[in-house]
Design a protein around this motif. Structure first.
Motif, PDB file in Angstrom:
ATOM      1  N   GLN A  14      -2.848 -21.514  18.097  1.00 18.84           N
ATOM      2  CA  GLN A  14      -3.004 -20.922  16.391  1.00 18.84           C
ATOM      3  C   GLN A  14      -4.469 -21.151  16.074  1.00 18.84           C
ATOM      4  OE1 GLN A  14       0.058 -21.926  13.757  1.00 18.84           O
ATOM      5  NE2 GLN A  14       1.452 -20.641  14.709  1.00 18.84           N
ATOM      6  N   SER A  15      -4.896 -22.431  16.516  1.00 19.82           N
ATOM      7  CA  SER A  15      -6.438 -22.638  15.894  1.00 19.82           C
ATOM      8  C   SER A  15      -7.344 -21.776  16.635  1.00 19.82           C
ATOM      9  CB  SER A  15      -6.576 -24.151  16.336  1.00 19.82           C
ATOM     10  OG  SER A  15      -6.709 -24.433  17.518  1.00 19.82           O
ATOM     11  N   ARG A  16      -7.183 -21.438  17.666  1.00 12.58           N
ATOM     12  CA  ARG A  16      -8.076 -20.652  18.680  1.00 12.58           C
ATOM     13  C   ARG A  16      -7.866 -19.266  17.821  1.00 12.58           C
ATOM     14  NH1 ARG A  16     -11.373 -22.369  22.691  1.00 12.58           N
ATOM     15  NH2 ARG A  16     -11.662 -19.952  23.219  1.00 12.58           N
ATOM     16  N   MET A  17      -6.797 -18.771  17.640  1.00 12.78           N
ATOM     17  CA  MET A  17      -6.684 -17.270  17.101  1.00 12.78           C
ATOM     18  C   MET A  17      -7.368 -17.326  15.501  1.00 12.78           C
ATOM     19  SD  MET A  17      -5.679 -15.286  19.066  1.00 12.78           S
ATOM     20  CE  MET A  17      -4.989 -13.864  18.364  1.00 12.78           C
ATOM     21  N   ARG A  18      -7.131 -18.173  14.712  1.00 11.83           N
ATOM     22  CA  ARG A  18      -7.667 -18.407  13.440  1.00 11.83           C
ATOM     23  C   ARG A  18      -9.141 -18.485  13.473  1.00 11.83           C
ATOM     24  NH1 ARG A  18      -5.556 -23.128  11.589  1.00 11.83           N
ATOM     25  NH2 ARG A  18      -3.735 -22.043  11.473  1.00 11.83           N
ATOM     26  N   ALA A  19      -9.757 -19.368  14.568  1.00 11.74           N
ATOM     27  CA  ALA A  19     -11.145 -19.282  14.773  1.00 11.74           C
ATOM     28  C   ALA A  19     -11.822 -17.884  15.153  1.00 11.74           C
ATOM     29  CB  ALA A  19     -11.538 -20.353  15.563  1.00 11.74           C
ATOM     30  N   ALA A  20     -10.922 -17.087  15.825  1.00 14.41           N
ATOM     31  CA  ALA A  20     -11.493 -15.812  16.422  1.00 14.41           C
ATOM     32  C   ALA A  20     -11.768 -14.727  15.164  1.00 14.41           C
ATOM     33  CB  ALA A  20     -10.436 -15.462  17.597  1.00 14.41           C
ATOM     34  N   PHE A  21     -10.912 -14.781  14.471  1.00 15.30           N
ATOM     35  CA  PHE A  21     -10.596 -13.740  13.628  1.00 15.30           C
ATOM     36  C   PHE A  21     -11.296 -14.226  12.023  1.00 15.30           C
ATOM     37  CE2 PHE A  21      -7.612 -12.255  16.497  1.00 15.30           C
ATOM     38  CZ  PHE A  21      -8.321 -11.266  16.949  1.00 15.30           C
ATOM     39  N   GLU A  22     -11.690 -15.549  11.837  1.00 13.35           N
ATOM     40  CA  GLU A  22     -12.132 -16.020  10.810  1.00 13.35           C
ATOM     41  C   GLU A  22     -13.573 -15.652  10.560  1.00 13.35           C
ATOM     42  OE1 GLU A  22     -13.228 -20.319   9.382  1.00 13.35           O
ATOM     43  OE2 GLU A  22     -11.038 -19.928   9.441  1.00 13.35           O
ATOM     44  N   PRO A  23     -13.880 -15.119   9.331  1.00 11.14           N
ATOM     45  CA  PRO A  23     -15.438 -14.533   8.748  1.00 11.14           C
ATOM     46  C   PRO A  23     -16.300 -15.681   8.963  1.00 11.14           C
ATOM     47  CG  PRO A  23     -14.041 -14.047   7.130  1.00 11.14           C
ATOM     48  CD  PRO A  23     -13.117 -14.437   8.268  1.00 11.14           C
TER      49      PRO A  23
END
Length: 100
Positions: A14-23
Motif C-alpha cells: 500500500q505504501s508503494r502504491m500510494r507513492a506511485a500515484f501521489e502527485p
C-alpha cells in the motif's frame, strides 16, 4: 519453493502504491512556480479552446439557418380563424392484425 517466496506484505504494498500515484511537487520554489504556471496555462488554453469551438458552432448554425431559409407556412387569416384550431391533413390508419 517455500511459502516465504510468496509472502505478501500489505503495508509495504500500500505504501508503494500510494507513492506511485501521489502527485509530487518539486522542492525548488522557482520550479514549483513554473509547474503551477504551466498547469494554469494548460487549463486556460483548454477553456479558451472550448469557448471558441462553442462560438464557432453557434455561428455556423446561425448562418446555416439564415441561408437555408424557411418554407412559407399557410396561415389562416380569414374572418373565422380560431387560434385554438390546428389545421392539417390527416389519414386514418387501420388496425394492424397480429399473427396468432
Amino acid at each position: 519453493m517455500t511459502s516465504h517466496s510468496f509472502r505478501f506484505n500489505q503495508q509495504f504494498f500500500q505504501s508503494r502504491m500510494r507513492a506511485a500515484f501521489e502527485p509530487r511537487t518539486p522542492r525548488n520554489g522557482v520550479l514549483r512556480f513554473l509547474m503551477r504556471a504551466l498547469g494554469l496555462g494548460v487549463l486556460v488554453t483548454l477553456v479558451v479552446l472550448g469557448a471558441l469551438v462553442g462560438v464557432t458552432l453557434l455561428a455556423v448554425g446561425t448562418v446555416y439557418r439564415l441561408l437555408r431559409g424557411r418554407a412559407p407556412t399557410a396561415i389562416n387569416t380569414g374572418p373565422r380563424a380560431d387560434p385554438n384550431v390546428m389545421e392539417g391533413e390527416f389519414r386514418v390508419v387501420g388496425k394492424t392484425s397480429l399473427p396468432r
